[in-house]
Design an enzyme around this catalytic site. Structure first.
Site, PDB file in Angstrom:
ATOM      1  N   GLY A 177      15.708 -94.647  -4.288  1.00 44.36           N
ATOM      2  CA  GLY A 177      14.597 -94.017  -3.318  1.00 44.36           C
ATOM      3  C   GLY A 177      14.617 -94.810  -1.903  1.00 44.36           C
ATOM      4  N   ARG A 219      21.826-104.690 -10.496  1.00 47.76           N
ATOM      5  CA  ARG A 219      20.735-105.322  -9.507  1.00 47.76           C
ATOM      6  C   ARG A 219      20.611-106.644  -9.898  1.00 47.76           C
ATOM      7  NH1 ARG A 219      16.106-100.606  -9.308  1.00 47.76           N
ATOM      8  NH2 ARG A 219      16.766 -99.388  -7.576  1.00 47.76           N
ATOM      9  N   GLY A 273      20.969 -95.225  -7.575  1.00 40.80           N
ATOM     10  CA  GLY A 273      20.362 -94.582  -8.555  1.00 40.80           C
ATOM     11  C   GLY A 273      21.512 -93.990  -9.229  1.00 40.80           C
ATOM     12  N   LYS A 323      17.830 -81.500  -6.859  1.00 47.84           N
ATOM     13  CA  LYS A 323      16.528 -81.067  -5.705  1.00 47.84           C
ATOM     14  C   LYS A 323      17.100 -81.105  -4.318  1.00 47.84           C
ATOM     15  CE  LYS A 323      12.688 -81.127  -8.804  1.00 47.84           C
ATOM     16  NZ  LYS A 323      11.218 -81.876  -8.768  1.00 47.84           N
TER      17      LYS A 323
END
Ligand code: 3PG
Ligand code: MG
Length: 402
Positions: free
Chosen positions: A381, A39, A358, A210
């Protein structure tokens, strides 16, 4: 309406530019050292361009979640080590402005800056007003700069972070310009193209644990892609929801509920793995490859070799591939074969390949394939939210191009 970029900021000689970056990087738990600097590297082109134009740069970011940290953990969340890593990568000294986020010491440090200087503010979340979009805090930050640049793609979905929304609003009120940086511009362009004009066939690979977290994302993808390949822990959610026996693999009821409405697409757009690597729950060194049912006492930990081969063959024929979520428990070397295999197939594919940030980005890097992927997003996200079509307040703040 296209947004202003740093090329639209006019003459920057002698100007102080506030640059919101996302330097929320993984840290070594013990030492606080920067474990992955992707990043930081991602923001360097913007910073360099501003400095080359004669500006000085006040960079700012959050780091971790200090509001939830123990006092010991919080010590590692100061920006000192990030500032050092940033300076090394930039090839210029970068100092932290002060131990406070805003206040007299910061104002003095900024007043002393000369063209070409770079300072990094202290962790924005050390000030509780940051996550409340607080106008007084925003005004204090905004007063430090003559212009604002958002190059923090990974944080663009955070609508209550002052540095993303209230700060550019305060600059506007003061008649100062706001632009996106080169990283944000590139992320938006890559994802927009992917969603509006993909080369076909378009294949998505979805992994992770998930289904419930990613349901909106999956629904959008199903409208866009030709094929959605499933991997990772969510495989067992789909298998169990379809009446399969997943042995000792734990699947929460809410996950089953999330996956059930998608079962109609299984065998159509959605493809499930044909085999799995399963490990004995009380002795993970005992593994077996299972096709279909997973035996009692075992749990699924990775996609199996036939699945890796089948998915890899499909990726060769794709025009566009988008991947989000590891397909196995890749942090464990013995269970990393699937994720490594998919990363390798992405790297070898002639398709335009995009990895949503991520953990997936971390995996691709860990296996050394990141340079061979067309675009590895710096957003986790934010990547999901942007693909889902969420409108970001942070981007709404950026001036439209004249
Ligand atoms: C991220 O890593 O997702 C961004 O830096 C945002 O951080 P947050 O999830 O703590 O808001
Ligand atoms: Mg987040």
């Amino acid at each position: 309406m296209p947004k202003k970029t740093i090329d639209d900021l006019g003459n920057l000689a002698g100007k102080r530019v506030l640059v919101r970056v996302d330097f929320n990087v993984p840290l070594d738990k013990k030492t606080g050292a920067v474990k992955n600097d992707r990043r930081i590297r991602g923001a360097l082109p913007t910073i360099r361009k501003l400095l080359d134009a004669g500006a000085s740069v006040i960079a700012m970011s959050h780091l971790g979640r200090p509001e939830k940290a123990t006092p010991d953990e919080r010590k590692n969340l100061t920006m000192d080590q990030v500032a050092a890593a940033f300076g090394t990568l930039l090839g210029r000294p970068v100092t932290k402005a002060a131990d406070e986020v805003v206040g007299p010491a910061v104002t003095a440090a900024v007043a002393a800056m000369k063209p070409g200087d770079v300072v990094l503010l202290e962790n924005l979340r050390f000030d509780p007003r940051e996550q409340k979009n607080d106008p007084a805090f925003a005004a204090a930050v905004a007063a430090l700069g003559d212009a604002y640049v958002n190059d923090a793609f990974g944080t663009c979905h955070n609508d209550k972070d002052a540095s993303m929304v209230a700060v550019p609003a305060a600059l506007k009120a003061a008649g100062k310009p706001r632009a996106v940086g080169l990283l944000v511009a590139k992320e938006l362009e890559v994802i927009d193209t992917l969603l509006t004009a993909p080369k076909r066939p378009m294949i998505a690979i979805m992994g992770g644990a998930k289904v419930s977290d990613k349901i909106a994302f999956i629904r959008v993808l199903l409208q866009k892609v030709d094929t959605l390949l499933i991997g990772g822990k969510m495989t067992y959610t789909f298998l169990k929801a379809g009446g399969g026996d997943v042995g000792g693999t734990r699947v929460a009821d809410e996950e089953l509920a999330a996956a059930t409405p998608l079962l109609a697409e299984v065998g159509k757009k959605i493809t499930l793995p044909v085999d799995s690597l399963a490990a004995k729950s009380d002795d993970l060194t005992q593994t077996q490859v299972c096709e279909g049912t997973i035996p009692a006492g075992f749990e699924g930990v990775d996609i199996g070799p036939r699945t890796v081969a089948a998915y890899s063959a499909l990726l060769k024929t794709a025009g566009t591939v988008i991947w989000n979520g590891p397909v196995g428990w890749f942090e464990q070397p013995a269970f990393s074969g699937g994720t490594k295999g998919i990363a390798e197939a992405m790297a070898a594919s002639p398709a335009t390949t995009v990895v949503g940030g991520g953990e997936t980005a971390q995996a691709v890097e860990q296996f050394g394939f990141d340079e061979k992927i067309s675009h590895v997003s710096t957003g986790g996200g934010a990547f999901l939210a942007y693909v889902e079509g969420q409108k970001f307040q942070s981007l709404a703040q950026i001036d439209d191009r004249a």
